[in-house]
Design a protein around this motif. Structure first.
Motif: not given
Length: 604
Positions: A65-91
């Protein structure tokens, strides 16, 4: 070591060290990946982030969950919202950090609807929001239309027990400020149990909007009294407030404070000072700040170009723009608004059309409504009403009420009653509940001696409950702002003011001034028309300034509406008679009256 670099805001070095580690054949573990993913987030390096994400997948590691949250945060901070949602849904597991990160991503990118839906879904799944969740979602509310929904979240915060948390209260201050409700912000501020410089800055920024500038300046002084030192952000906000209320004296004092604090080399403050001095009527001070800046950016050039445009110096504005281009600076959309405005104020039709075309041809910038508005107003004011209307109807963007209003104003200036009539009809179809189209149409009818039609236009206003905005002028003398309305007799020095008006009337008449009674659109006697003209708010403000300030000092008068032609003519006579510079800022621009002439060259 990678974590240490990341924790000290040296993300690029953290990424470089990670690459070196891979090159040396060492296999990263989950802790390594968390650190380098955070580094990619802090530097908004999406390409590196995707590279690291691919390595995680190739490693066969099932993200915790820690690494998953880090990936969600990374895509969010980089402005890729679609990938942010995909990573979140896969957690496989989600905690409050997971939900908060995605809510914050949508909020920061202006997607209020998704942010609110996620908050409700989060609560529906039994995950209790923490204070960071609320701080994150409050960023979604950033305009007056968001105020009611922002208040709903505020109510939730109150019920959750986070009401008196410094970080949450500061976020509420920001929310209410952006939503145009400084009174709500002030209630939060007054109830805060502790305040840091960020909270003070938020309160100043909440007041640093049109109509509340004096309050922002007052809060700034209160902040200093409590011992909290202003930051660069503080100074930017309070300078904007000074510009709003044309508080030149306070602006100069704050400028001195900036120098004393050692912030005078900050580019953003130089830009704010240029803007403040320009809007307070002191173009020379604005230019001095610009000339003394050791470093400049595109906003510095844009600010000084805007300053000259506001003050009606069309050719000087275009010369500055040419210097900017020669210096290798690339203009942005805001730069072109100032350039086109300068052409508009100066009647430079050919130059305006040239620069309008060059936006797309030379700089690949798409004109916005504001750019089209400038050109349509330029053509209309120059008398090219057919071309102005043709451009308005064929432009690729849907024209707003402001653009239709500018064309209606041009019809008023050039006496095109029939065109004005159908443009006013279009404005009413837009449900534009403002006094301006009704008044302009009524005035056009009155100018053509069509008194019945003029009365009809006014009656429609009354039926709709639309009130005419009164002409209002104000002048700052000492530490007090004195406000005047047309025909005003409420000022304590009313007798002296009207005596000065009579004195000026006789001297102007001797110098050749003739009142333009055709501008009085009431069916009354000529003598009454002259009396009405003499009692216009800007004349009263100037008369008060003359009896209240030392001989020879400039007068700076502000007006909420466009200065009328008779007052414009009278100001030229007065400036020569009393040997003073009179600066008038109306709703469109600055007029500098000196020795019987105006900086606008009688084109405004």
């Amino acid at each position: 070591m990678i974590a240490a670099y990341g924790q000290h805001d040296r993300g690029n070095e953290a990424i470089q060290l990670f690459v070196k580690m891979i090159d040396e054949g060492l296999k990263p573990n989950e802790i390594t990946f968390v650190s380098v993913v955070d580094a990619c987030a802090s530097t908004a390096n999406l390409d590196r982030g995707k590279f690291v994400h691919a390595l995680i997948i190739d490693s066969g590691l099932q993200p915790s969950i820690i690494l998953g949250n880090a990936l969600v945060n990374m895509y969010a901070k980089c402005g890729d919202l679609s990938e942010t949602q995909i990573i979140f849904d896969k957690l496989l597991k989600k905690n409050v950090v997971s939900w908060t990160t995605l809510i914050g991503a949508y909020a920061q990118h202006g997607n209020k609807k998704n942010a609110i839906e996620l908050l409700k879904k989060m609560q529906g799944e039994g995950v209790r929001p923490n204070k960071i969740t609320y701080v994150s979602i409050l960023e979604a509310f950033s305009s007056p239309v968001d105020l009611s929904e922002g208040k709903v979240i505020h109510s939730e915060i109150r019920n959750s027990g986070f009401q008196f948390d410094l970080v949450v209260d500061t976020a509420l201050l920001n929310m209410y400020g952006k939503c145009g409700s400084p009174d709500d912000a002030r209630r939060i501020f007054d109830d805060m149990r502790e305040r840091d410089e960020i909270a003070w800055n938020a309160m100043i920024a909440a007041y640093a909007h049109p109509g509340h500038g004096k309050n922002a300046i007052q809060i700034f002084y209160e902040m200093q009294k409590t011992g909290v030192k202003p930051t660069v952000v503080t100074y930017v906000s309070v300078l904007d407030a000074c510009a709003d209320v044309t508080a030149l004296r306070e602006g100069k004092m704050i400028h001195e404070s900036i120098v004393d604090s050692g912030f005078d080399k900050e580019i953003v403050l130089g830009n704010a000072l240029i803007n403040m001095y320009a809007k307070c009527g002191s173009l020379q001070d604005a230019r001095t700040v610009f000339d003394n800046m050791q470093s400049r950016d595109v906003f510095s050039w844009t600010s000084v170009i805007a300053a000259y445009a506001q003050h009606g110096h069309g050719h000087a504005t275009l010369e500055l723009f040419r210097q900017m281009l020669l210096g290798g600076w690339k203009p942005n959309e805001i730069t072109f608004i100032s350039v086109l405005s300068a052409c508009n104020h100066g009647g430079l039709v050919d130059e305006g059309l040239y620069y309008f075309e060059s936006m797309t041809a030379a700089y690949a910038l798409s004109p916005t409504l504001e750019h089209y508005g400038c050109i349509i107003d330029l053509l209309g004011r120059a008398g090219w009403l057919d071309k102005a209307e043709d451009l308005l109807t064929k432009m690729p963007l849907e024209p707003d009420a402001v653009i239709w209003m500018s064309l209606l104003g041009s019809c008023r200036v050039h006496g095109d009653v029939e065109r004005g009539k159908h443009i006013a009809k279009r404005l009413l179809e837009l449900d534009f509940n403002h006094d301006a189209p009704h008044i302009l149409l009524s005035n056009m009818y009155a100018s053509a001696n069509r008194w019945m039609d003029a009365a009809g236009a006014r009656n429609i206003m009354e039926e709709k409950g639309i009130q005419k905005q009164p002409g209002r002028s104000w002048i700052e003398v000492g530490e007090t702002v004195h406000e005047f309305f047309a025909g005003d007799r409420l000022h304590p020095q009313t007798v002296q003011i009207y005596m000065e008006i009579e004195n000026l009337k006789h001297k102007m008449s001797e110098a050749g001034y003739v009142p333009d009674t055709s501008l009085v659109l009431h069916n009354v006697e000529e003598e009454k028309k002259e009396q009405l003209l003499l009692a216009h708010s800007e004349k009263l403000a100037v008369a008060f300034g003359l009896i209240s300030t030392p001989s020879g000092t400039p007068l700076r008068v502000m007006k909420n509406l466009r200065v009328c032609p008779d007052c414009h003519n009278a100001m030229k006579f007065i400036s020569k008679i009393v040997n003073r510079e009179i600066v008038v800022r109306d709703s469109n621009r600055f007029h500098h009256f000196k020795e019987g002439c105006c900086s606008c060259g009688d084109y405004w």
